[in-house]
Design a protein around this motif. Structure first.
Motif, short mmCIF file in Angstrom:
data_model
loop_
_atom_site.label_atom_id
_atom_site.label_comp_id
_atom_site.label_asym_id
_atom_site.label_seq_id
_atom_site.Cartn_x
_atom_site.Cartn_y
_atom_site.Cartn_z
N ARG A 1 27.47 48.98 58.75
CA ARG A 1 27.12 49.29 57.36
C ARG A 1 26.38 48.12 56.70
NH1 ARG A 1 32.73 51.24 56.96
NH2 ARG A 1 32.74 53.51 57.24
N VAL A 2 26.86 46.91 56.96
CA VAL A 2 26.21 45.72 56.40
C VAL A 2 24.77 45.62 56.89
CG1 VAL A 2 26.18 43.19 56.46
CG2 VAL A 2 28.32 44.42 56.00
N VAL A 3 24.58 45.82 58.19
CA VAL A 3 23.25 45.71 58.78
C VAL A 3 22.29 46.72 58.16
CG1 VAL A 3 21.94 46.14 60.90
CG2 VAL A 3 23.97 44.67 60.96
N PHE A 4 22.70 47.98 58.10
CA PHE A 4 21.82 49.01 57.56
C PHE A 4 21.58 48.81 56.06
CE2 PHE A 4 22.40 51.03 61.57
CZ PHE A 4 21.36 51.92 61.72
N GLY A 5 22.54 48.20 55.38
CA GLY A 5 22.36 47.96 53.95
C GLY A 5 21.48 46.77 53.64
N GLU A 6 21.60 45.69 54.43
CA GLU A 6 20.93 44.44 54.09
C GLU A 6 19.57 44.25 54.76
OE1 GLU A 6 21.90 42.84 51.67
OE2 GLU A 6 23.96 43.56 51.44
N VAL A 7 19.37 44.81 55.95
CA VAL A 7 18.06 44.66 56.62
C VAL A 7 17.55 46.04 57.05
CG1 VAL A 7 18.15 42.25 57.31
CG2 VAL A 7 19.30 43.94 58.73
N PRO A 8 17.26 46.91 56.06
CA PRO A 8 16.87 48.28 56.38
C PRO A 8 15.52 48.40 57.06
CG PRO A 8 16.59 47.84 54.04
CD PRO A 8 17.31 46.66 54.60
N GLY A 9 14.70 47.35 57.01
CA GLY A 9 13.40 47.41 57.67
C GLY A 9 13.51 47.38 59.18
N LEU A 10 14.50 46.63 59.71
CA LEU A 10 14.76 46.59 61.14
C LEU A 10 16.25 46.36 61.37
CD1 LEU A 10 13.64 46.77 63.99
CD2 LEU A 10 13.26 44.29 63.94
N PRO A 11 17.05 47.42 61.18
CA PRO A 11 18.48 47.30 61.47
C PRO A 11 18.71 47.18 62.97
CG PRO A 11 17.93 49.57 60.96
CD PRO A 11 16.68 48.77 60.73
N TYR A 12 19.93 46.80 63.34
CA TYR A 12 20.24 46.55 64.76
C TYR A 12 21.68 46.90 65.03
CZ TYR A 12 21.97 42.23 62.59
OH TYR A 12 22.62 41.34 61.78
N LEU A 13 22.01 47.02 66.29
CA LEU A 13 23.38 47.30 66.70
C LEU A 13 24.13 45.97 66.78
CD1 LEU A 13 25.53 49.29 67.74
CD2 LEU A 13 24.64 48.90 70.05
N PRO A 14 25.03 45.67 65.84
CA PRO A 14 25.70 44.37 65.84
C PRO A 14 26.69 44.22 66.98
CG PRO A 14 26.55 45.73 64.06
CD PRO A 14 25.41 46.50 64.67
N GLU A 15 26.92 42.98 67.37
CA GLU A 15 27.86 42.64 68.44
C GLU A 15 29.00 41.82 67.82
OE1 GLU A 15 25.17 40.34 70.66
OE2 GLU A 15 23.82 42.02 71.04
N LEU A 16 30.23 42.10 68.22
CA LEU A 16 31.40 41.42 67.68
C LEU A 16 32.17 40.72 68.79
CD1 LEU A 16 30.60 43.38 65.34
CD2 LEU A 16 33.02 43.65 64.87
N PRO A 17 31.73 39.52 69.19
CA PRO A 17 32.37 38.84 70.32
C PRO A 17 33.81 38.43 70.07
CG PRO A 17 30.71 37.44 69.29
CD PRO A 17 30.54 38.80 68.71
N ALA A 18 34.25 38.38 68.80
CA ALA A 18 35.64 37.99 68.51
C ALA A 18 36.64 38.98 69.07
CB ALA A 18 35.84 37.85 67.00
N ARG A 19 36.18 40.16 69.47
CA ARG A 19 37.10 41.14 70.05
C ARG A 19 37.56 40.75 71.44
NH1 ARG A 19 33.61 46.51 69.06
NH2 ARG A 19 32.09 45.11 70.02
N GLY A 20 36.92 39.76 72.06
CA GLY A 20 37.41 39.25 73.34
C GLY A 20 36.58 39.68 74.53
N VAL A 21 37.22 39.65 75.70
CA VAL A 21 36.55 39.93 76.96
C VAL A 21 35.81 41.26 76.89
CG1 VAL A 21 36.92 40.47 79.40
CG2 VAL A 21 38.15 38.57 78.34
N GLY A 22 34.56 41.25 77.31
CA GLY A 22 33.76 42.46 77.30
C GLY A 22 32.97 42.65 76.02
N ALA A 23 33.32 41.91 74.98
CA ALA A 23 32.53 41.96 73.74
C ALA A 23 31.62 40.74 73.63
CB ALA A 23 33.46 42.03 72.53
N ASP A 24 31.77 39.79 74.56
CA ASP A 24 30.90 38.62 74.60
C ASP A 24 29.51 39.02 75.11
OD1 ASP A 24 32.54 39.00 77.10
OD2 ASP A 24 31.03 37.62 77.85
N MET A 25 28.55 38.14 74.95
CA MET A 25 27.17 38.46 75.29
C MET A 25 27.01 38.88 76.75
SD MET A 25 23.77 36.03 74.94
CE MET A 25 24.36 34.82 76.13
N VAL A 26 27.61 38.13 77.66
CA VAL A 26 27.44 38.42 79.08
C VAL A 26 28.21 39.68 79.47
CG1 VAL A 26 27.89 37.59 81.42
CG2 VAL A 26 26.95 36.04 79.69
N GLY A 27 29.47 39.78 79.05
CA GLY A 27 30.27 40.93 79.42
C GLY A 27 29.72 42.23 78.86
N ARG A 28 29.23 42.17 77.64
CA ARG A 28 28.68 43.37 77.00
C ARG A 28 27.46 43.89 77.77
NH1 ARG A 28 28.94 45.45 71.87
NH2 ARG A 28 27.05 46.39 70.97
#
Length: 333
Positions: free
Chosen positions: A27-54
């Motif tokens: 919601r934040v992404v679509f609200g604040e950067v509507p010209g080029l929104p993106y699928l956010p990543e939340l690495p704080a969720r742990g294994v598999g949410a980090d850049m490499v694991g994802r």
């Protein structure tokens, strides 16, 4: 995918967000950067949410698992792989819920092949980067997985007009310089020839390459035919400016990181816009081209920020980008 410069993109984010509430991050992404929104990543969720694991969750026929030393290839998908797949599926569900009626471009981020190869270990040996054949297999697997990922996003969000694929390659300068440590940590893996990197990047149709490390290989990326380059403006050097000029002349887009990725007091929009304006003036390009070839972003991911700052940082990029578009000739002085 279109390869035209992003004349309406204005601002975007790099990818990562704080916390574990993915729906709110979308919601934040679509609200604040509507010209080029993106699928956010939340690495704080742990294994598999980090850049490499994802990103490993997208690989075709190359399952991985977590060992004490990090990610490693394995014979069959296990718990770690499934966790990464589940995170991504939930993220896509959230994207579909928030963006179901969205029409416009969308950015997706994945870890690039060279940073993956410098991180993931072979089943019985060193990192994948040590084996040219393994890197070729990894690149092909990633390209196929990314194509399927983009196709799924298009199915879920039929209003998406253009998918902007971002390859996160913070490890690329080290790969080219021969400074990537071996799995044991006692040695360094051999430097990779530039032509191999160029060849691999052509497997990803007109991607934007993000590199928040010093020594971004601008000329190599231009030769590889990438769509754009995403960098931390504070790491840009004056000696890079000839290569940046060639990048702009080739019609490429620069994603310029102009606000810190961690909490700080944000300056006014004129100061945020200033690095882009001053670079453009030094290069001598017409002012009316600036907003079409420079997209303002935070310097890197926002995973280390507070949720309130993450929102404010994106808003600051958007407002500064509007300043560039509306009156580029009078800003940044």
């Amino acid at each position: 995918m279109s390869t035209e410069p992003g004349s309406t993109w204005e601002a975007s984010g790099v990818g990562s967000h704080p916390g574990n509430d993915h729906l709110e991050a979308v919601r934040v992404v679509f609200g604040e950067v509507p010209g080029l929104p993106y699928l956010p990543e939340l690495p704080a969720r742990g294994v598999g949410a980090d850049m490499v694991g994802r990103t490993a969750a997208l690989l075709i026929d190359l399952p991985v698992e977590v060992q004490p030393s990090g990610w490693r290839l394995t014979d069959r998908p296990g718990r770690d792989h499934q966790r990464a797949v589940d995170h991504l599926r939930r993220d896509l569900d959230g994207l579909e819920e928030v963006g179901h009626d969205y029409a416009g471009p969308l950015k997706l981020q994945v870890c690039g092949p060279w940073t993956l190869a410098a991180t993931i270990e072979l089943k019985h040996g060193d990192k994948m980067l040590s084996d040219a054949g393994a890197v070729r297999d990894l690149t092909a697997s990633l390209a196929q997985g990314v194509a399927e990922h983009c196709a799924e996003v298009r199915r879920r969000l039929p209003g998406v007009t253009d998918i902007v694929l971002q390859l996160d390659e913070p490890g690329l300068p080290g790969v080219l310089a021969g400074t990537v440590p071996t799995a044991s940590g006692f040695g360094r893996l051999a430097a990779v020839e530039e032509w191999r990197v160029e060849e691999s990047l052509r497997s990803f149709e007109a991607a934007v390459v993000h590199c928040c490390a010093p020594g971004v290989p601008y000329a190599l990326l231009r030769r590889a035919g990438v769509r754009g380059v995403s960098v931390d403006a504070s790491l840009m050097r004056r000696r890079d400016e000839d290569e940046l000029g060639e990048l702009f002349e080739a019609g490429m887009t620069l994603f310029m990181g102009v606000v810190p990725g961690r909490d700080t007091r944000l300056p006014d929009v004129g100061v945020v816009a200033k690095p882009a304006v001053e670079l453009w003036r030094r290069l001598g390009f017409a002012a009316d081209r600036l907003a079409g070839q420079v997209v303002l972003t935070p310097a890197c991911g926002l995973a280390g920020a507070s949720p309130a700052y993450a929102r404010a940082a994106l808003a600051a990029c958007r407002k500064a980008a509007q300043v560039l578009r509306d009156d580029p000739a009078n800003q940044g002085g």
